[in-house]
Write an enzyme that holds these catalytic residues in place. Structure first.
Site, PDB file in Angstrom:
ATOM      1  N   ASP A  74       0.859  -1.172   0.000  1.00 17.07           N
ATOM      2  CA  ASP A  74       0.000   0.000   0.000  1.00 17.07           C
ATOM      3  C   ASP A  74       0.906   1.235   0.000  1.00 17.07           C
ATOM      4  OD1 ASP A  74      -2.343   1.673   0.505  1.00 17.07           O
ATOM      5  OD2 ASP A  74      -1.526   1.833   2.540  1.00 17.07           O
ATOM      6  N   ARG A  75       0.358   2.388  -0.378  1.00 21.96           N
ATOM      7  CA  ARG A  75       1.176   3.605  -0.400  1.00 21.96           C
ATOM      8  C   ARG A  75       0.988   4.454   0.861  1.00 21.96           C
ATOM      9  NH1 ARG A  75       0.125   8.559  -4.425  1.00 21.96           N
ATOM     10  NH2 ARG A  75      -0.812   9.382  -2.505  1.00 21.96           N
ATOM     11  N   ASP A  76      -0.173   5.104   0.976  1.00 23.60           N
ATOM     12  CA  ASP A  76      -0.405   6.068   2.063  1.00 23.60           C
ATOM     13  C   ASP A  76      -0.487   5.356   3.410  1.00 23.60           C
ATOM     14  OD1 ASP A  76      -0.580   8.163   0.155  1.00 23.60           O
ATOM     15  OD2 ASP A  76      -2.666   7.624  -0.242  1.00 23.60           O
ATOM     16  N   THR A 124      -2.264   1.033  -4.942  1.00 25.14           N
ATOM     17  CA  THR A 124      -2.878   2.068  -4.115  1.00 25.14           C
ATOM     18  C   THR A 124      -4.172   2.612  -4.704  1.00 25.14           C
ATOM     19  OG1 THR A 124      -2.500   4.289  -3.173  1.00 25.14           O
ATOM     20  CG2 THR A 124      -1.348   3.783  -5.210  1.00 25.14           C
ATOM     21  N   ASN A 125      -5.177   2.823  -3.850  1.00 24.22           N
ATOM     22  CA  ASN A 125      -6.393   3.542  -4.245  1.00 24.22           C
ATOM     23  C   ASN A 125      -6.112   5.034  -4.197  1.00 24.22           C
ATOM     24  OD1 ASN A 125      -7.819   1.153  -4.443  1.00 24.22           O
ATOM     25  ND2 ASN A 125      -8.873   1.378  -2.478  1.00 24.22           N
ATOM     26  N   CYS A 132     -10.640  -2.625 -10.053  1.00 19.93           N
ATOM     27  CA  CYS A 132      -9.281  -2.305  -9.621  1.00 19.93           C
ATOM     28  C   CYS A 132      -9.239  -1.695  -8.216  1.00 19.93           C
ATOM     29  CB  CYS A 132      -8.594  -1.374 -10.619  1.00 19.93           C
ATOM     30  SG  CYS A 132      -9.464   0.147 -11.025  1.00 19.93           S
TER      31      CYS A 132
END
Length: 444
Positions: free
Chosen positions: A251-253, A293-294, A353
């Site tokens: 994940d990113r954030d 990532t969303n 997605c």
């Protein structure tokens, strides 16, 4: 298809490692770099090879001979004076056929060349460059690549960069149409990138083949030592895309960058503690490192996809400056909930997605031949854990960011860690076993 190896370099940066050897004959794991390259060519049916020699070239010719001991045919182009990485090709258009592979003699690579050649032949470009992220983009030629794969610009390694950029490095392996040779002047020293490709890039005639496979130059002592270690550990061959890959999805954030809510501009992105060390350890392993990532900021009309790309440029620049990288970034710009005045209706859709959907994971798996059961998903929310579970990966919840406090899904992770570095250490040490090796898997 035929191949050309540029093996005329002096290898001055390697210092005592070269001694009286030409750089391409320096042994890596007991075998000269040139032999590693020839083995890779022969494995994919490329058996006619031209080797451009200059400095101490007689040693190369004596060592390789006619190539019969390697199951190939080798001929030589002898430079009486250095002609650069392009000059020696002049006049070889008919000899090399419609297209040919070219490699720099100081690059250790293990690449599915059949796949790269097919990609090249499917496009109209005069040349296709193998590109990848590396751990020193700040002193490498970096490319700007469009969504269709066309190279739009090249940022030379010797020019100062006061802007963010994607870690997309020219790796020193090419598939070129022989008609490109017409752009090379006769009997003149020329650099392939600076004097030939730069002009063709401006015409939209050069493309990029992005791959996670192993391609590293061994031209400095530090880089040589790293390549040597990777060869000994089996990392080099393990990353050939003909073989099933293992990935660590991130994940990113809240996992890579500090959680500050929605990130809508590059200045808001700040890396989490220990992330650099964690990514370096992944980069040195046989695992791929892929961000999933969303980014509903696009659907909410808080920024455009181009602006999301600039945020990722900042992230990759920050990582690259510290010697770390991610292999790819996939993001979902959609959001299913409609009815807000400021929303971008084109992105307000239900999609496959958006996490916990696994569309991005499956896209990466198809692109890089990933075995999901041998892979991991690391994130800071129950959405990430549900995504990893849906994709049949092993899940790890980190305590950074939201630390699982979103409570959107009633699912527990396979493992927990305080931060990304602890999670990565658990994977690489074997303490966090993958789903494929556990006899019994249960989620709470």
């Amino acid at each position: 298809m035929k191949a050309v190896i540029m093996a005329g370099g002096k290898g001055t940066r390697l210092g005592q490692r070269t001694l009286d050897l030409p750089k391409p004959l320096v042994p890596v794991n007991g075998k000269p770099v040139l032999e590693h390259q020839i083995d890779n060519f022969a494995r994919y049916g490329i058996t006619e090879i031209w080797v451009v020699i200059g400095h101490l070239g007689e040693q190369i010719e004596q060592h390789l001979g006619d190539g019969s001991q390697y199951g190939v045919s080798i001929r030589y182009i002898r430079e009486d004076r250095p002609l650069g990485t392009a000059g020696a090709l002049h006049g070889m258009q008919e000899t090399l056929g419609e297209s040919f592979v070219l490699a720099y003699g100081d690059v250790v690579f293990d690449v599915n060349l059949g796949q790269m050649i097919d990609y090249h032949l499917a496009h109209h470009w005069l040349g296709t460059l193998a590109v990848h992220p590396n751990n020193h983009p700040y002193d490498s030629d970096v490319l700007k690549v469009g969504v269709d794969g066309t190279v739009q610009a090249i940022y030379p390694k010797n020019e100062k960069r006061d802007f963010d950029y994607r870690n997309c490095v020219n790796a020193g392996l090419f598939v070129l149409r022989s008609s490109l040779i017409a752009a090379i002047a006769p009997d003149a020293k020329q650099d392939l990138e600076k004097d030939v490709l730069t002009h063709l890039i401006a015409e939209g005639a050069i493309g990029a083949y992005k791959t996670t496979e192993y391609m590293k130059d061994m031209g400095t002592p530090d880089r040589f030592d790293k390549v040597q270690a990777h060869m000994e550990q089996g990392v080099v061959h393990a990353k050939n895309l003909s073989q099933k890959q293992k990935a660590i999805f991130l994940d990113r954030d809240g996992t890579i960058n500090r959680y500050v809510g929605l990130v809508t501009n590059p200045d808001a992105l700040e890396l989490e503690t220990f992330v650099i060390d964690a990514l370096k350890r992944i980069n040195d392993s046989s695992f791929l490192c892929i961000v999933v990532t969303n980014q509903p900021v696009v659907a909410r009309n808080l920024c455009t996809e181009e602006e999301v790309d600039r945020i990722h440029d900042r992230m990759e620049t920050l990582l690259g400056n510290e010697g770390a990288y991610v292999d790819d970034i996939l993001y979902c710009p959609h959001h299913p909930d409609r009815g807000y005045p400021e929303e971008n209706k084109a992105y307000k859709i239900a999609c496959s997605c958006r996490k916990p959907g696994i569309g991005m994971v499956l896209e990466a798996a198809g692109r890089y031949n990933i075995d999901l059961s041998a892979s991991y998903f690391i994130g800071d929310t129950t959405v990430d854990i549900q995504t990893g579970y849906n994709a049949q990966t092993t899940t790890i919840l980190v305590g950074t960011g939201l630390g699982g406090s979103d409570d959107k899904y009633a699912i527990g992770p396979d493992y927990t860690a305080q931060h990304l570095l602890e999670a990565v250490d658990g994977i690489l040490s074997g303490a966090f076993q993958p789903r494929s090796e556990r006899k019994y898997v249960e989620h709470s």
